[in-house]
Design an enzyme around this catalytic site. Structure first.
Site, PDB file in Angstrom:
ATOM      1  N   LYS A 125     -20.160  -4.349 -14.930  1.00 11.02           N
ATOM      2  CA  LYS A 125     -19.478  -4.172 -15.975  1.00 11.02           C
ATOM      3  C   LYS A 125     -17.814  -3.584 -15.410  1.00 11.02           C
ATOM      4  CE  LYS A 125     -19.650  -3.910 -20.687  1.00 11.02           C
ATOM      5  NZ  LYS A 125     -20.556  -4.414 -21.200  1.00 11.02           N
TER       6      LYS A 125
ATOM      7  N   GLY B 226     -18.361  -0.837 -38.048  1.00 14.62           N
ATOM      8  CA  GLY B 226     -17.420  -1.575 -37.147  1.00 14.62           C
ATOM      9  C   GLY B 226     -17.328  -2.765 -37.890  1.00 14.62           C
TER      10      GLY B 226
ATOM     11  N   GLY C  55     -15.905  -5.711 -35.770  1.00 13.46           N
ATOM     12  CA  GLY C  55     -15.211  -6.367 -34.598  1.00 13.46           C
ATOM     13  C   GLY C  55     -16.060  -7.842 -34.817  1.00 13.46           C
ATOM     14  N   ASN C  56     -16.192  -8.355 -33.375  1.00 21.09           N
ATOM     15  CA  ASN C  56     -16.879  -9.503 -33.560  1.00 21.09           C
ATOM     16  C   ASN C  56     -18.269  -9.586 -33.803  1.00 21.09           C
ATOM     17  OD1 ASN C  56     -18.388 -11.243 -31.168  1.00 21.09           O
ATOM     18  ND2 ASN C  56     -16.964 -12.575 -31.992  1.00 21.09           N
TER      19      ASN C  56
HETATM   20  N1  GLU Z   1     -20.035  -7.901 -23.231  1.00 21.36           N
HETATM   21  C1  GLU Z   1     -21.136  -8.545 -23.657  1.00 21.36           C
HETATM   22  C2  GLU Z   1     -22.455  -7.271 -23.452  1.00 21.36           C
HETATM   23  O1  GLU Z   1     -22.049  -6.184 -23.499  1.00 21.36           O
HETATM   24  C3  GLU Z   1     -21.551  -9.657 -22.955  1.00 21.36           C
HETATM   25  C4  GLU Z   1     -21.622  -9.621 -21.719  1.00 21.36           C
HETATM   26  C5  GLU Z   1     -21.569 -11.234 -20.897  1.00 21.36           C
HETATM   27  O2  GLU Z   1     -21.555 -11.919 -21.440  1.00 21.36           O
HETATM   28  O3  GLU Z   1     -21.727 -11.067 -19.704  1.00 21.36           O
HETATM   29  O4  GLU Z   1     -23.347  -7.737 -23.579  1.00 21.36           O
END
Ligand code: GLU
Length: 428
Positions: free
Chosen positions: A107, A219, A221-222
């Site tokens: 992350k 929420g 959002g997306n």
């Molecule tokens: N940010 C998204 C998650 O928390 C997707 C991560 C990704 O696609 O690598 O799962």
């Protein structure tokens, strides 16, 4: 008694320790899985639009890559901390493992608030982030993606900077890119749809028809928007959504007991998921306090905003009617609140299972980008449904067989898979 101040990494480790005990994991496995393998902290200097310089702090944490290249999003958030990024990286490891895709967990983050940054300033942060980390990410070691307050445009700037540095075309360096620029059809919908694929399976198991259910969503959002889209297509009704109000620096819940209308709300929503209060009122929505979403008489709760939202302080407000919680966000429920939910027998679809649709589709995007061959949307979504459905069934079977809470069952499957990969490689 109030819960002590929230630390996402301590929460992720608490969840892990519980499962390590259930699995009677040996000490070396605990040591390798309890902490990230690597982490990077760096400065990103940016010349702002007014000519002054500002230095932003950036992070990338690679929790574990025994099962494949690291994978996980980059958040832009004013309250970002290294511990939040560590927790989210660890949850990515479990997320990729539970859906059985050959990827590890990472992350990234930048402490910044895109609400107060021009597009040019955001572009420079994206390019600066890549310049600091380009040697330590890449299609075969760690592949970033969008997350809170980052979009396909941010991913494209990042890919472009990486390609300038590397001197070649590497669309597999990042996912969540725009379609036509190495992106996959279906990626935008994937996380929200994935939540509903798992929810649909849970309802099936409980012998409840989607059209007989009502949900409240935190929420807009997306993730929330696409979860609402698919859930309403299945016949369900959403009566509440909530969102952060940047002007008032607080959140609000928007209620319409007849059912919120997705497209009418989308028209009055900014790209951060903030809904215009006045326009919503004119459309007949009741405007309630931020955490009113949690106390509605509904069958399903979908927290789809950020971490630390269902806590010891508000968990008792959950209506007796609630049967299922589907966690669209990462880490929305604290361990203390989780105990109450488990005791009440509410069916929990835990975050790293429920919201794994995003990373699963990112994996499909990586495959397509690396082959430079792109699939039709129905192929992408069909494969996504199949992956999410089989992951849900595996977790639910494990929960029934071992009489485990769904979160613990998901953890047992993931931790076992990752520990097994570490052992096979001779790391432990
Ligand atoms: N940010 C998204 C998650 O928390 C997707 C991560 C990704 O696609 O690598 O799962």
């Amino acid at each position: 008694m109030a819960e002590k101040s929230f630390n996402a990494f301590e929460m992720a480790q608490t969840q892990f320790d519980k499962v390590a005990d259930i699995l009677e994991l040996e000490q070396a496995s605990r040591d390798i899985l309890r902490n990230p393998m690597r982490e990077y902290h760096f400065n990103i200097p940016v010349r702002m639009d007014d000519g002054t310089y500002k230095v932003f702090r950036g992070f990338r944490v690679q929790h574990n890559d025994a099962r494949g290249p690291g994978k996980g999003g980059i958040r832009f958030h004013p309250q970002e901390t290294i511990d939040t990024v560590r927790a989210l990286a660890m949850w990515m490891t479990w997320k990729c493992a539970v859906v059985d895709i050959p990827l590890g967990g990472s992350k990234g983050g930048v402490i910044c608030d895109p609400h107060n940054l021009s597009m040019r300033e955001q572009e420079l942060i994206c390019r600066g982030w890549i310049r600091q980390i380009a040697r330590d990410i890449g299609p075969v070691n760690d592949v970033p993606a969008p997350d809170v307050m980052t979009s396909a445009q941010h991913m494209l700037w990042m890919m472009d900077e990486y390609e300038v540095i590397s001197g070649g075309k590497y669309p597999g360096v990042i996912t969540g890119k725009p379609v036509g620029q190495g992106g996959s059809l279906g990626r935008t919908e994937a996380t929200g749809y994935g939540v509903v694929f798992t929810l649909r399976e849970a309802l099936k198991e409980m012998d409840i028809k989607p059209e007989d259910t009502i949900a409240s969503v935190q929420g807009f959002g997306n993730v929330a928007q696409y979860a609402i889209e698919l859930y309403t297509q299945l016949g369900g009704k959403v009566i509440c959504v909530s969102c952060w109000d940047q002007g008032d620096q607080t959140s609000y819940t928007f209620r319409n007991k007849g059912g919120v209308k997705l497209t009418e709300l989308q028209k009055i929503t900014d790209h951060f998921g903030g809904i215009d209060k006045k326009k919503a009122k004119d459309l007949g929505y009741e405007i309630l306090p931020g955490d009113a979403w949690i106390e509605q008489d509904v069958d399903i709760l979908i927290p789809a905003a950020i971490e630390n939202q269902i806590t010891q302080d508000n968990v008792e407000k959950i209506s007796k009617k609630v049967r299922i919680i589907a966690e669209g966000a990462n880490g929305p429920t604290t361990p203390a609140a989780d105990k109450v939910i488990e005791k009440r027998g509410i069916f929990m679809i835990p975050d790293f299972l429920a919201n794994a649709g995003g990373v699963t589709c990112s994996y499909f995007e990586q495959v397509q980008s690396n082959m430079n061959h792109y699939w039709e949307k129905d192929v992408v979504l069909g494969n996504l449904d199949a992956k999410m459905t089989s992951a849900f069934i595996a977790v639910s079977d494990m929960a029934k067989k071992e009489k485990l809470y769904m979160r613990d069952a998901a953890y047992v499957i993931s931790v076992n898979r990752v520990a097994h990969a570490c052992r096979l490689r001779g790391w432990i």
